[in-house]
Structure formats: structure tokens, C-alpha cells
Design an enzyme around this catalytic site. Structure first.
Site, PDB file in Angstrom:
ATOM      1  N   SER A  82       0.865  -1.184   0.000  1.00 30.49           N
ATOM      2  CA  SER A  82       0.000   0.000   0.000  1.00 30.49           C
ATOM      3  C   SER A  82       0.901   1.233   0.000  1.00 30.49           C
ATOM      4  CB  SER A  82      -0.884  -0.014   1.243  1.00 30.49           C
ATOM      5  OG  SER A  82      -0.043  -0.043   2.372  1.00 30.49           O
ATOM      6  N   LYS A 125      -3.648   8.748  -9.653  1.00 30.69           N
ATOM      7  CA  LYS A 125      -4.071   7.731  -8.686  1.00 30.69           C
ATOM      8  C   LYS A 125      -5.567   7.467  -8.909  1.00 30.69           C
ATOM      9  CE  LYS A 125      -3.712   6.485  -3.773  1.00 30.69           C
ATOM     10  NZ  LYS A 125      -5.122   6.080  -3.567  1.00 30.69           N
ATOM     11  N   GLU A 165      -6.111  -1.205 -11.255  1.00 29.90           N
ATOM     12  CA  GLU A 165      -7.293  -0.664 -10.571  1.00 29.90           C
ATOM     13  C   GLU A 165      -8.549  -0.919 -11.390  1.00 29.90           C
ATOM     14  OE1 GLU A 165      -5.975   0.686  -7.897  1.00 29.90           O
ATOM     15  OE2 GLU A 165      -7.597   1.706  -6.863  1.00 29.90           O
ATOM     16  N   LYS A 187      -2.041  13.130  -2.106  1.00 31.07           N
ATOM     17  CA  LYS A 187      -3.508  13.144  -2.091  1.00 31.07           C
ATOM     18  C   LYS A 187      -4.023  14.561  -2.311  1.00 31.07           C
ATOM     19  CE  LYS A 187      -5.618  10.017  -0.524  1.00 31.07           C
ATOM     20  NZ  LYS A 187      -6.205   8.710  -0.627  1.00 31.07           N
TER      21      LYS A 187
END
Ligand SMILES: NC(=O)c1cnc(OC2CCCC2)nc1N
Length: 328
Positions: free
Chosen positions: A83, A116, A172, A312
Site C-alpha cells: 500500500s 491515482k 485498478e 492526495k
């Protein structure tokens, strides 16, 4: 009586159907009309119906299996799915860069930035080119078997030509925004709770017991890493992404190589706004040291690699329904 010609005919049809599906779903550049594609598909369906013993699990006709998947058996990974640690500011990215240079000494470092994707990470296991299992990430060590649902995703190849004997492809699974909005409208009309965001909708769609329901959810997939594999000789992240494209996976096109963290910071800032124009949700950027030897030198602490970090973006208001609050 099945002859060699019949088997050859079936294999030729499968090869053509794989190729045209790749052009249509992955490259969005079909070379034949839907009518011609359907005609090829129909001939394979008829041939397999006439000679059921020639059906192979990786045949294009086997995407939507009939049986409801069993209760998501737990399967341990050969190689854990790591992760990502998070960074929330440019300064934290500079700290990451200082740690990287601390770890590998005076060598120059190239970084790769990747959007992402806000979906759920999967481990796809291929043996001799055939997709054998699709596992959710789970806790990174043990995943859940959602193979029959993964097979319904049109951009995930059921068979890969020139693949090594064993290969795990990681990426993903996500739901495009258009599909998410349409699904929530359907649920609203049926008096059901809407999904809060694309990621939850994708997770809910992958955990369906009936693959037919998953097949109707229009899920998609971006490949970005390899897990355990034999015989591939890849030395950097950008080479890996090229190899995944050669295997006919969808790879997110917005990756970029930088030779400094200041360049990375420029890229991160550029996509903070631009990402809203995309038809899928992203929640940040993933920054990876490009060279695999340097990645090995840096290693992983526990479950986080020291050679990658996720920047992020601040969460934007998840818009599912506009509620007007009238303050009297
Ligand atoms: N959500 C993503 O788009 C994404 C997630 N993970 C990774 O890399 C893994 C593999 C090694 C560390 C994390 N890359 C991505 N692009």
C-alpha cells in the site's frame, strides 16, 4: 466428431475476436463494424455449441459465466500487494525525495508520476497467457476470489499472446463517472440507496454473486504493476507500463517521467484541476522511483514501499444529489 480443422477454425475466430475487442474497448479504434464483429462472434458461439468439447475457459464466449461465484474464497498472494504512504503537501514530497536520495546515495533519480485512480486494486493471475484468477487486494496478503466477475470486464484480456508461463498483473478496477451517474439514477428510480461515489459503486459491482449483474455495470481497468512473474526482464516502471500495453492492457496515458522532485511537484499541481475533465475519479497522484534496481535498494518498510508515495488531493465535494437547504 471434432476434427483438427474445427479446432483450428475456433482458434482463428478467438484470435480475431480478441484482436477486434482490443481495438474497440482498449484503443477505442475499431477496424470492423459491430455487425461484422457480431457475425464473427456468432460463428464462434455456433461452433462451440455444435462441439462443446472445444470450448476453452479463455474463449471470448466465456466472459459472462452462468454460475454465481462462490462466496469469494480467500486466496493468499505469492507476493504481497503493497500500500502507499500519503503526502499532503509539496514539502512532504521534498521530504520523500530527501529520504530516497538518503537511501540510494549520490545516484541521479528519475520519478514516474501516475494518476491515482480511485477504484479498487486487483491482482490478475495469468498462466501461459490465460486468465486464471482475479483477486481483490484484501489486506495485501490475502485477497478474495472474484474471478467470474473480473472476467466480465471487457478491457481485461482473457488470453494474452506471448505471455510468460506465470504472471500477475496488478491494477485498478474502476467505474467511469457516466456509468456511476446512470447506475444511481436507476437505483433512485427503483427506490434503492445511491452509491456514494464511483469507488463504492465499483466495489459493490465486483462483489455481486451473479456475474451477469457485474457485466451490466460497465466496469473498467487500468494496469500499473506486476506482482510475481517468471521470465520477464523489465528494469523500470516506464518499461513496465510499455510491456503492459504490449500485452494489450489499458494503461492510463497520463503517466510522465521527471528527473527531479520539483518536476513532480509541477505535474501534481497541473493535474489538481485538470483531473475534473476526466471521465473517472482520481484522488491523487502516485510517485514512483522509476529504476527497479533503485526500488530494490530502497525496499519496503512493512507494507509501504520506500520508493513510492501517494500525493492526495484535498477531497472535493462528492456530488451525488444537489440538496438545496433553504434557511428561512
Ligand atoms: N490507484 C492507482 O492508480 C495506483 C495504485 N498503486 C500503484 O502502485 C502500487 C504498486 C506499488 C506500490 C503501489 N499505482 C497506481 N497508479
Amino acid at each position: 466428431m471434432v476434427t483438427a480443422e474445427i479446432i483450428k477454425k475456433a482458434e482463428e475466430l478467438r484470435k480475431k475476436l480478441r484482436y477486434h475487442s482490443y481495438l474497440y474497448y482498449v484503443l477505442d479504434k475499431p477496424e470492423i463494424t459491430d455487425f461484422e464483429f457480431d457475425r464473427l462472434y456468432r460463428s464462434l458461439v455456433d461452433l462451440e455449441k455444435e462441439y462443446p468439447e472445444i470450448v476453452t475457459p479463455d474463449s471470448p464466449t466465456q466472459r459472462v459465466g452462468g454460475k454465481a461465484s462462490d462466496d469469494f474464497r480467500k486466496i493468499p498472494f505469492k507476493k504481497p500487494m503493497l500500500s502507499l504512504a500519503n503526502a499532503f503537501s509539496a514539502e512532504e514530497l521534498r521530504d520523500f525525495d530527501r529520504r530516497v536520495h538518503g537511501g540510494i546515495g549520490a545516484m541521479p533519480v528519475e520519478y514516474i508520476t501516475e494518476l491515482k485512480i480511485d477504484g479498487l486494486s486487483m491482482n490478475l493471475i495469468y498462466e501461459n497467457g490465460s486468465l486464471m484468477q482475479g483477486l481483490t487486494r484484501g489486506d495485501g496478503k490475502v485477497g478474495e476470489d472474484v474471478t467470474s466477475n473480473v472476467k466480465t470486464i471487457k478491457t481485461i484480456p482473457l488470453y494474452i499472446e506471448n505471455a510468460p508461463a506465470y504472471m500477475e498483473v496488478r491494477g485498478e478496477v474502476y467505474m467511469p463517472r457516466k456509468s456511476f451517474i446512470a447506475l444511481n439514477e436507476e437505483r433512485d428510480e427503483a427506490g434503492m440507496m445511491p452509491f456514494a461515489n464511483c469507488r463504492n459503486a465499483a466495489a459493490g459491482s465486483l462483489r455481486q454473486l451473479d456475474p451477469k449483474v457485474t457485466a451490466a455495470r460497465n466496469l473498467d481497468f487500468f494496469a500499473y504493476a506486476l506482482g510475481a512473474e517468471e521470465g520477464l526482464d523489465i528494469s523500470s516502471q516506464d518499461d513496465l507500463l510499455l510491456q503492459l500495453k504490449k500485452f494489450h492492457f489499458r494503461v492510463n496515458p497520463h503517466y510522465r517521467k521527471w528527473d527531479s522532485i520539483e518536476g513532480v511537484i509541477t505535474g501534481v499541481r497541473e493535474w489538481e484541476k485538470k483531473r475534473r475533465e476526466l471521465d473517472y475519479d482520481t484522488d491523487g497522484m502516485v510517485i514512483k522511483v522509476n529504476d527497479f534496481r533503485q526500488q530494490e535498494l530502497l525496499g519496503a518498510t512493512g507494507k509501504d514501499p520506500k520508493w513510492a508515495i501517494a500525493y492526495k488531493y484535498p477531497p472535493e465535494e462528492a456530488v451525488t444529489k444537489i440538496e438545496k437547504i433553504v434557511v428561512s
